[in-house]
Design a protein around this motif. Sequence first.
Motif, PDB file in Angstrom:
ATOM      1  N   UNK A  86       8.475  45.677  -3.445  1.00 51.13           N
ATOM      2  CA  UNK A  86       7.292  46.530  -3.407  1.00 51.13           C
ATOM      3  C   UNK A  86       6.025  45.729  -3.092  1.00 51.13           C
ATOM      4  N   UNK A  87       6.111  44.406  -3.188  1.00 51.32           N
ATOM      5  CA  UNK A  87       4.971  43.540  -2.894  1.00 51.32           C
ATOM      6  C   UNK A  87       5.022  42.970  -1.476  1.00 51.32           C
ATOM      7  N   UNK A  88       6.082  43.273  -0.743  1.00 48.05           N
ATOM      8  CA  UNK A  88       6.159  42.791   0.634  1.00 48.05           C
ATOM      9  C   UNK A  88       5.141  43.528   1.504  1.00 48.05           C
TER      10      UNK A  88
ATOM     11  N   UNK B 158      -1.590  41.022  -0.490  1.00 47.34           N
ATOM     12  CA  UNK B 158      -0.455  40.703   0.387  1.00 47.34           C
ATOM     13  C   UNK B 158       0.359  41.925   0.794  1.00 47.34           C
ATOM     14  N   UNK B 159       0.514  42.884  -0.108  1.00 48.13           N
ATOM     15  CA  UNK B 159       1.331  44.056   0.210  1.00 48.13           C
ATOM     16  C   UNK B 159       0.638  44.974   1.209  1.00 48.13           C
ATOM     17  N   UNK B 160      -0.649  44.735   1.452  1.00 47.68           N
ATOM     18  CA  UNK B 160      -1.381  45.540   2.432  1.00 47.68           C
ATOM     19  C   UNK B 160      -1.373  44.901   3.817  1.00 47.68           C
ATOM     20  N   UNK B 161      -0.715  43.751   3.927  1.00 45.04           N
ATOM     21  CA  UNK B 161      -0.615  43.087   5.220  1.00 45.04           C
ATOM     22  C   UNK B 161       0.304  43.871   6.165  1.00 45.04           C
ATOM     23  N   UNK B 162      -0.043  43.851   7.430  1.00 52.48           N
ATOM     24  CA  UNK B 162       0.781  44.527   8.437  1.00 52.48           C
ATOM     25  C   UNK B 162       1.045  43.547   9.585  1.00 52.48           C
TER      26      UNK B 162
ATOM     27  N   UNK C 247       8.222  51.865  10.239  1.00 50.44           N
ATOM     28  CA  UNK C 247       7.746  50.780   9.375  1.00 50.44           C
ATOM     29  C   UNK C 247       8.880  50.253   8.501  1.00 50.44           C
ATOM     30  N   UNK C 248       8.891  48.930   8.326  1.00 53.10           N
ATOM     31  CA  UNK C 248       9.841  48.279   7.427  1.00 53.10           C
ATOM     32  C   UNK C 248       9.063  47.427   6.430  1.00 53.10           C
ATOM     33  N   UNK C 249       9.585  47.291   5.211  1.00 54.99           N
ATOM     34  CA  UNK C 249       9.048  46.285   4.311  1.00 54.99           C
ATOM     35  C   UNK C 249       9.394  44.915   4.863  1.00 54.99           C
ATOM     36  N   UNK C 250       8.430  43.979   4.781  1.00 52.03           N
ATOM     37  CA  UNK C 250       8.657  42.703   5.468  1.00 52.03           C
ATOM     38  C   UNK C 250       7.887  41.561   4.808  1.00 52.03           C
TER      39      UNK C 250
ATOM     40  N   UNK D  57      12.626  38.648   4.910  1.00 47.19           N
ATOM     41  CA  UNK D  57      12.929  39.791   4.052  1.00 47.19           C
ATOM     42  C   UNK D  57      12.650  41.076   4.832  1.00 47.19           C
ATOM     43  N   UNK D  58      13.621  41.986   4.846  1.00 47.42           N
ATOM     44  CA  UNK D  58      13.472  43.260   5.548  1.00 47.42           C
ATOM     45  C   UNK D  58      13.960  44.394   4.650  1.00 47.42           C
TER      46      UNK D  58
END
Length: 722
Positions: A714-716, A501-505, A675-678, A598-599
């Motif tokens: 960190x998992x987003x 999941x954390x590798x999703x874009x 890039x943002x965590x999302x 979540x951002x």
Amino acid sequence: MAETSEDWKWIGGVFSSNSLKYGWNNIKLDLPKRMKNLEEDKKYTIYISFMNDKNSKKTPLNTHFYLDSISGQKNTKINIKNIDQNTIKELELMKNMNDYELIKFIQKKTFDYFWYETNPENGLIKDRNTENSPASIAAVGFGLTAIPIGIENGWISYEEGYTRTLNTLKSFNEGKIDGMNGFYYHFVDMENGKRALNSEISSIDTAIFIAGALFSGEYFENTEITNISNELYEKINWQWMLNNGSTLSMGYKPEAGFLGARWDSFNEGILASLLAIGSPTYAVDKKMWDEIYRPVNDNYISLIIETLFVYQYPNIWFDFRNIEDKYANYFNNAAVATRFNRIFAILNRFNYKTYDMNIWGLTASDGPGGYKAYGASNNNHDGTIAPYASIASIPFTPEISIQAIKSMINKDYAKYIWGKYGFKSAFNIDEDWFSNEYIGIDQGDILLMIANYESEFVWKYFMKNKYAKNSLKIIGFEEKKSEYAVTPNYKKEFEKLMKAPSQKIAIAKKTNKKIIIDGNIDEYSDSNKYTIDETMNVPAGGVSKVDPKKQVLNSIFYLLWDDENLYFATNVSDEYIVNNLTPEDKSGFYRTDSIEIYLDPEKAGINDKLMKLAIIPFDTQNNVQGTRHEDSNSGAIEETAPEIQLASNKTNTGYTIEVKIPFKYLGITPKAGINLGFSTTIHNSNKKDAAKGEYVRENLLSWTNLPEIWSNKELWGTLELK
């Protein structure tokens, strides 16, 4: 506080000086002397009020808040004159015993709880040693297992043990103990067996009871006890306890129906799952075993809050040594978790006086503020130690468990934690608090695990049971000696699961169009679309997995941006929209239908601008509402981010939500390549008669469907501006 024995007489009051933060707060009030020096024969009433206090001006609260518990802490400094002199003598004797003598002495004292805190007429055993304690069904299961231990050690005769066991099982088999479909209430009256404390029909407590009954049937082989124990097992309708789900419900209340929580994650509930799969009459499909979520913490399968007893309970009856399923060797797993529990206490010993190199054991127990599921995890401990935790770990970690016993009896406070039935339930040196009670299930954990350590006694008889053996066979357990806790294949599989999941874009395209925030999302048709479907369940307690065959719940979401704003739109397919939150209930999103966004700007080099935006599509007035929570500026968006715009619309298949978020709230000057965590999440309920404010959430889906995804940024995944 007022004295209300006869007339009403004011005693005194106190105000809190705590500065509150968003989220849960622990408020402690130090009472003045006049509120402490109370007379035992008089009745007192405590009044508690909540208000705003600004510049000494008190105003009413205008937002909802939640109370987890209110408890009093008794002054427990114990006068040495009140200590039973026999306690002092016993402790001195124990200091001079060898390991075998010491363990035997503890075992006998612990056994006495089950022999003397029992109603011999019906076999019910007290939950606690207090005068008016109800019976605990789980304690009865421990007690049934305790009786043969007493016989083998010569503490009672075979005849005494047989008679007590037979009376107990007959009481259950003849319907003298309240229950339903073969299951029993968590607590029942000691005398008449009727439901007590408005408790639930409990699947795990029934499982512990039946484990004890089946053990008795094997020990008293080919007797009436054997027949009755099998009959009781056959009566349990495990399929009913599924309640149309894929895992067992934790319980049932006649007035409210099945509890929402299920045994769907790794914990003590695997004992109930094993017994359900092995049932001769109402067996559940073995697929249920694979529905249990097993998170891996480094090198072992763990419970997030690290409450130690959950690793012990299944290992009391089932012998998991040198066998494994595709996930783990559960004996080794418990051993690793036990060592972690000790190390956690050691690492925190400079912050809490109770902990030291040999004093450890963080688990569910009494504490200064009441009973709590303590564990070896941050924010889940306060210096409270339960002696049973380290002692009952003796099959896994014999050296450090025995050393824990020796250290406790050599402490100056030993006289406060030892007594009639051995070690008391818990203590906390930091709070100068010592429990004066014994808890049946804790006593059982000690007694039975010592028996396994000494002679494999419980394992030897329980594993003779054909249903227990068949359960392991059905699941696919295989004999294998190993040093690891988690099987190598499952460890790789879980690591892959966590990373994916954390590798999703997600791509947000720049738009030159003027976006009107009105809930109509047609203008997003040219942007990339992303899906959250029925398979993307978040592993979490108290929620159920979506069954795609029976339920529709999914969403398609879109992202756009311009020079000032980020735009998010989602089309949620939901069979029934629940809108049971009032406009004033700004922070209750997690209880009902809602979404979260979540951002995390940290990926763009911006710190302290984390945003978690929760949106309820419709409140009781059919208006959309939003709030920020547990982020850099929590609170209703009208106050924390007034330029955020929201809109929602009902559709033929559910609802849409559209959001405009100014980049200034994220501290970003937008440009392509940032890039943002999302991530984004859906909370769902289908309860059509939900009361206002009621917690009715049933499902939880997420684009990054990982445990506690809301708190693990960190998992987003990644949101890329393009």
